[in-house]
Design a protein around this motif. Sequence first.
Motif, PDB file in Angstrom:
ATOM      1  N   ASP A  14     -95.598 -14.050 -71.592  1.00 37.99           N
ATOM      2  CA  ASP A  14     -96.723 -14.642 -70.878  1.00 37.99           C
ATOM      3  C   ASP A  14     -96.687 -14.205 -69.414  1.00 37.99           C
ATOM      4  OD1 ASP A  14     -97.519 -16.056 -73.159  1.00 37.99           O
ATOM      5  OD2 ASP A  14     -96.158 -17.717 -72.673  1.00 37.99           O
ATOM      6  N   ALA A  15     -97.856 -13.930 -68.868  1.00 34.82           N
ATOM      7  CA  ALA A  15     -97.940 -13.485 -67.474  1.00 34.82           C
ATOM      8  C   ALA A  15     -97.862 -14.685 -66.536  1.00 34.82           C
ATOM      9  CB  ALA A  15     -99.221 -12.704 -67.251  1.00 34.82           C
ATOM     10  N   LEU A  16     -96.641 -15.201 -66.350  1.00 30.11           N
ATOM     11  CA  LEU A  16     -96.450 -16.307 -65.407  1.00 30.11           C
ATOM     12  C   LEU A  16     -96.638 -15.826 -63.981  1.00 30.11           C
ATOM     13  CD1 LEU A  16     -93.324 -18.056 -66.998  1.00 30.11           C
ATOM     14  CD2 LEU A  16     -95.763 -18.420 -67.469  1.00 30.11           C
ATOM     15  N   ARG A  17     -96.538 -14.522 -63.780  1.00 26.90           N
ATOM     16  CA  ARG A  17     -96.785 -13.905 -62.475  1.00 26.90           C
ATOM     17  C   ARG A  17     -97.081 -12.432 -62.717  1.00 26.90           C
ATOM     18  NH1 ARG A  17     -92.500 -10.834 -60.972  1.00 26.90           N
ATOM     19  NH2 ARG A  17     -90.538 -11.139 -62.114  1.00 26.90           N
ATOM     20  N   GLU A  18     -97.565 -11.744 -61.682  1.00 28.11           N
ATOM     21  CA  GLU A  18     -97.850 -10.319 -61.792  1.00 28.11           C
ATOM     22  C   GLU A  18     -96.560  -9.508 -61.673  1.00 28.11           C
ATOM     23  OE1 GLU A  18    -100.699  -8.659 -62.392  1.00 28.11           O
ATOM     24  OE2 GLU A  18    -101.686 -10.588 -62.740  1.00 28.11           O
ATOM     25  N   ILE A  19     -96.491  -8.426 -62.418  1.00 30.94           N
ATOM     26  CA  ILE A  19     -95.327  -7.562 -62.341  1.00 30.94           C
ATOM     27  C   ILE A  19     -95.300  -6.846 -60.994  1.00 30.94           C
ATOM     28  CG2 ILE A  19     -96.441  -5.519 -63.337  1.00 30.94           C
ATOM     29  CD1 ILE A  19     -93.771  -5.056 -64.880  1.00 30.94           C
ATOM     30  N   GLU A  20     -94.105  -6.549 -60.505  1.00 29.76           N
ATOM     31  CA  GLU A  20     -93.924  -5.845 -59.237  1.00 29.76           C
ATOM     32  C   GLU A  20     -92.778  -4.855 -59.399  1.00 29.76           C
ATOM     33  OE1 GLU A  20     -93.091  -8.948 -56.477  1.00 29.76           O
ATOM     34  OE2 GLU A  20     -91.073  -9.333 -57.249  1.00 29.76           O
ATOM     35  N   PRO A  21     -92.709  -3.838 -58.535  1.00 30.20           N
ATOM     36  CA  PRO A  21     -91.652  -2.836 -58.662  1.00 30.20           C
ATOM     37  C   PRO A  21     -90.247  -3.419 -58.678  1.00 30.20           C
ATOM     38  CG  PRO A  21     -93.341  -2.026 -57.177  1.00 30.20           C
ATOM     39  CD  PRO A  21     -93.702  -3.453 -57.495  1.00 30.20           C
ATOM     40  N   PHE A  22     -90.007  -4.516 -57.940  1.00 29.47           N
ATOM     41  CA  PHE A  22     -88.657  -5.092 -57.889  1.00 29.47           C
ATOM     42  C   PHE A  22     -88.218  -5.633 -59.238  1.00 29.47           C
ATOM     43  CE2 PHE A  22     -85.323  -8.152 -56.657  1.00 29.47           C
ATOM     44  CZ  PHE A  22     -84.544  -7.306 -55.880  1.00 29.47           C
ATOM     45  N   ASP A  23     -89.160  -5.800 -60.175  1.00 31.72           N
ATOM     46  CA  ASP A  23     -88.779  -6.237 -61.517  1.00 31.72           C
ATOM     47  C   ASP A  23     -87.918  -5.186 -62.216  1.00 31.72           C
ATOM     48  OD1 ASP A  23     -89.881  -8.862 -61.845  1.00 31.72           O
ATOM     49  OD2 ASP A  23     -91.871  -7.938 -61.795  1.00 31.72           O
ATOM     50  N   ILE A  24     -88.013  -3.936 -61.786  1.00 35.80           N
ATOM     51  CA  ILE A  24     -87.137  -2.901 -62.332  1.00 35.80           C
ATOM     52  C   ILE A  24     -85.691  -3.207 -61.957  1.00 35.80           C
ATOM     53  CG2 ILE A  24     -86.603  -0.434 -62.349  1.00 35.80           C
ATOM     54  CD1 ILE A  24     -89.545   0.057 -61.558  1.00 35.80           C
ATOM     55  N   VAL A  25     -85.480  -3.670 -60.730  1.00 28.92           N
ATOM     56  CA  VAL A  25     -84.142  -4.068 -60.278  1.00 28.92           C
ATOM     57  C   VAL A  25     -83.660  -5.269 -61.087  1.00 28.92           C
ATOM     58  CG1 VAL A  25     -82.760  -4.840 -58.313  1.00 28.92           C
ATOM     59  CG2 VAL A  25     -84.629  -3.203 -57.967  1.00 28.92           C
ATOM     60  N   ARG A  26     -84.542  -6.244 -61.269  1.00 32.14           N
ATOM     61  CA  ARG A  26     -84.167  -7.448 -62.033  1.00 32.14           C
ATOM     62  C   ARG A  26     -83.813  -7.098 -63.473  1.00 32.14           C
ATOM     63  NH1 ARG A  26     -89.013  -9.487 -59.202  1.00 32.14           N
ATOM     64  NH2 ARG A  26     -88.343 -10.878 -57.515  1.00 32.14           N
ATOM     65  N   ALA A  27     -84.583  -6.202 -64.075  1.00 28.49           N
ATOM     66  CA  ALA A  27     -84.307  -5.800 -65.454  1.00 28.49           C
ATOM     67  C   ALA A  27     -82.950  -5.105 -65.564  1.00 28.49           C
ATOM     68  CB  ALA A  27     -85.412  -4.874 -65.966  1.00 28.49           C
ATOM     69  N   ASN A  28     -82.599  -4.304 -64.576  1.00 30.08           N
ATOM     70  CA  ASN A  28     -81.293  -3.634 -64.584  1.00 30.08           C
ATOM     71  C   ASN A  28     -80.147  -4.614 -64.406  1.00 30.08           C
ATOM     72  OD1 ASN A  28     -81.269  -0.574 -64.836  1.00 30.08           O
ATOM     73  ND2 ASN A  28     -82.975  -0.858 -63.421  1.00 30.08           N
ATOM     74  N   ARG A  29     -80.345  -5.612 -63.587  1.00 36.30           N
ATOM     75  CA  ARG A  29     -79.316  -6.651 -63.448  1.00 36.30           C
ATOM     76  C   ARG A  29     -79.121  -7.370 -64.783  1.00 36.30           C
ATOM     77  NH1 ARG A  29     -81.424  -9.223 -57.668  1.00 36.30           N
ATOM     78  NH2 ARG A  29     -80.632  -7.545 -56.319  1.00 36.30           N
ATOM     79  N   LEU A  30     -80.218  -7.623 -65.453  1.00 38.05           N
ATOM     80  CA  LEU A  30     -80.153  -8.277 -66.759  1.00 38.05           C
ATOM     81  C   LEU A  30     -79.431  -7.377 -67.762  1.00 38.05           C
ATOM     82  CD1 LEU A  30     -81.214 -10.952 -68.005  1.00 38.05           C
ATOM     83  CD2 LEU A  30     -83.247  -9.683 -68.730  1.00 38.05           C
ATOM     84  N   MET A  31     -79.701  -6.072 -67.699  1.00 40.67           N
ATOM     85  CA  MET A  31     -79.054  -5.115 -68.588  1.00 40.67           C
ATOM     86  C   MET A  31     -77.548  -5.069 -68.353  1.00 40.67           C
ATOM     87  SD  MET A  31     -77.677  -1.747 -68.499  1.00 40.67           S
ATOM     88  CE  MET A  31     -78.533  -0.861 -67.195  1.00 40.67           C
ATOM     89  N   TYR A  32     -77.128  -4.994 -67.093  1.00 31.34           N
ATOM     90  CA  TYR A  32     -75.705  -4.907 -66.791  1.00 31.34           C
ATOM     91  C   TYR A  32     -74.974  -6.183 -67.195  1.00 31.34           C
ATOM     92  CZ  TYR A  32     -74.736  -0.495 -64.466  1.00 31.34           C
ATOM     93  OH  TYR A  32     -74.488   0.830 -64.219  1.00 31.34           O
ATOM     94  N   CYS A  33     -75.571  -7.324 -66.933  1.00 33.01           N
ATOM     95  CA  CYS A  33     -74.945  -8.589 -67.307  1.00 33.01           C
ATOM     96  C   CYS A  33     -74.841  -8.701 -68.819  1.00 33.01           C
ATOM     97  CB  CYS A  33     -75.757  -9.750 -66.730  1.00 33.01           C
ATOM     98  SG  CYS A  33     -74.925 -11.349 -66.800  1.00 33.01           S
ATOM     99  N   THR A  34     -75.863  -8.220 -69.537  1.00 31.05           N
ATOM    100  CA  THR A  34     -75.834  -8.197 -70.999  1.00 31.05           C
ATOM    101  C   THR A  34     -74.710  -7.303 -71.505  1.00 31.05           C
ATOM    102  OG1 THR A  34     -78.240  -8.543 -71.081  1.00 31.05           O
ATOM    103  CG2 THR A  34     -77.177  -7.682 -73.070  1.00 31.05           C
ATOM    104  N   ALA A  35     -74.538  -6.146 -70.865  1.00 32.58           N
ATOM    105  CA  ALA A  35     -73.481  -5.212 -71.268  1.00 32.58           C
ATOM    106  C   ALA A  35     -72.104  -5.830 -71.091  1.00 32.58           C
ATOM    107  CB  ALA A  35     -73.590  -3.925 -70.441  1.00 32.58           C
ATOM    108  N   PHE A  36     -71.883  -6.507 -69.977  1.00 31.66           N
ATOM    109  CA  PHE A  36     -70.594  -7.162 -69.742  1.00 31.66           C
ATOM    110  C   PHE A  36     -70.352  -8.269 -70.757  1.00 31.66           C
ATOM    111  CE2 PHE A  36     -70.588  -5.282 -65.425  1.00 31.66           C
ATOM    112  CZ  PHE A  36     -69.271  -4.850 -65.401  1.00 31.66           C
ATOM    113  N   ALA A  37     -71.387  -9.033 -71.075  1.00 34.58           N
ATOM    114  CA  ALA A  37     -71.244 -10.100 -72.069  1.00 34.58           C
ATOM    115  C   ALA A  37     -70.853  -9.527 -73.418  1.00 34.58           C
ATOM    116  CB  ALA A  37     -72.555 -10.879 -72.185  1.00 34.58           C
ATOM    117  N   ALA A  38     -71.496  -8.417 -73.803  1.00 34.04           N
ATOM    118  CA  ALA A  38     -71.161  -7.769 -75.081  1.00 34.04           C
ATOM    119  C   ALA A  38     -69.731  -7.262 -75.078  1.00 34.04           C
ATOM    120  CB  ALA A  38     -72.135  -6.623 -75.344  1.00 34.04           C
ATOM    121  N   LEU A  39     -69.317  -6.633 -73.990  1.00 36.14           N
ATOM    122  CA  LEU A  39     -67.953  -6.106 -73.903  1.00 36.14           C
ATOM    123  C   LEU A  39     -66.931  -7.224 -74.043  1.00 36.14           C
ATOM    124  CD1 LEU A  39     -66.096  -3.625 -73.237  1.00 36.14           C
ATOM    125  CD2 LEU A  39     -66.156  -4.434 -70.865  1.00 36.14           C
TER     126      LEU A  39
END
Length: 328
Positions: free
Chosen positions: A288-313
């Motif tokens: 759901d579009a709770l807000r408009e997407i912005e370029p900084f969401d790329i940074v947020r998505a990468n933080r989410l990816m790295y944290c996910t990777a550490f959790a899996a490890l």
Amino acid sequence: MAVTLLRFTFYSVLIGFVIDLFVGDPRRFPHPIIAIGKFISLCERAFRKIFPKTPAGETAGGACMVVCVCIVSAGVPAGLSALCFWLSPYAYLALSSLFCWLVLAAHSLRKESMKVYKKFKEGDVEGARFAVSMIVGRDTGTLDEKGIARAAVETVAENTSDGVVAPLLFLFLGGAVGGFLYKAVNTMDSMVGYKENGYLYFGKAAARTDDVFNYIPARLSALFMLLASVVLRYRPRNAWKIWRRDRRKHASPNSAQTESVCAGALGLRLAGDAVYHGVLHEKPYIGDALREIEPFDIVRANRLMYCTAFAALVVFAAIAAPVLFLAI
């Protein structure tokens, strides 16, 4: 000897993860995944010549290609690993660590997607469009700024499973052999697993095999990403809600798993119609579009990816370690 092999395999996965974390893919080193890609192209040309150009013939040719590529992609690292282990367990550790490093892609995923963000920061929209075209399969020529940012976020979300968690799981299960087997299947899907440009039948076996290989990893990745959203305080309740609602909104049974978690965690609406090879594909929206997407969401998505990777490890290592060091 078998215990030593298993324990050194465990060490090599951890070492490979750390090297990928800080170094990423080597630039001046012949990457084995590129070699697998060339072998896939070679097999495709060969089996297209051997089998008749009929739906049944192309389906059979594609299936033979899958078998051939899997055997070679797993057999080569298996043979090299066995030779190194025969010479010395430490030679095996070095080679296996190198292989594990080359199978994982967290650093490279972040690096390539962040190129899009950096171009946005410089005010270079066309540069951002070119950067995102290097990491997505869709046509990017008609995307506006929000569409470019959305494509980058979606790629990070989807490849959190394909490029990080899934290969990590196969490395823990089968060492470098398991890792390269997975990467071969994943690479075949990305090269021939389409429904247009003559791949409707020939690419069917590759696409189905990829679906099977990613079925469990994709769902584990979604759970790890949900945990990451809690750690990062990225709307965990909404992430859970959107995952439960939208995780099946994709033609693939696996692709929307992490994408739905990411969409909910960031409060964005992702997916929707996209053009591939000049053909419009109608897709449902995810999130759901709770807000408009912005370029900084790329940074947020990468933080989410790295944290996910550490959790899996941590989880995979916590399961494997007692079996290797206590039960054996």
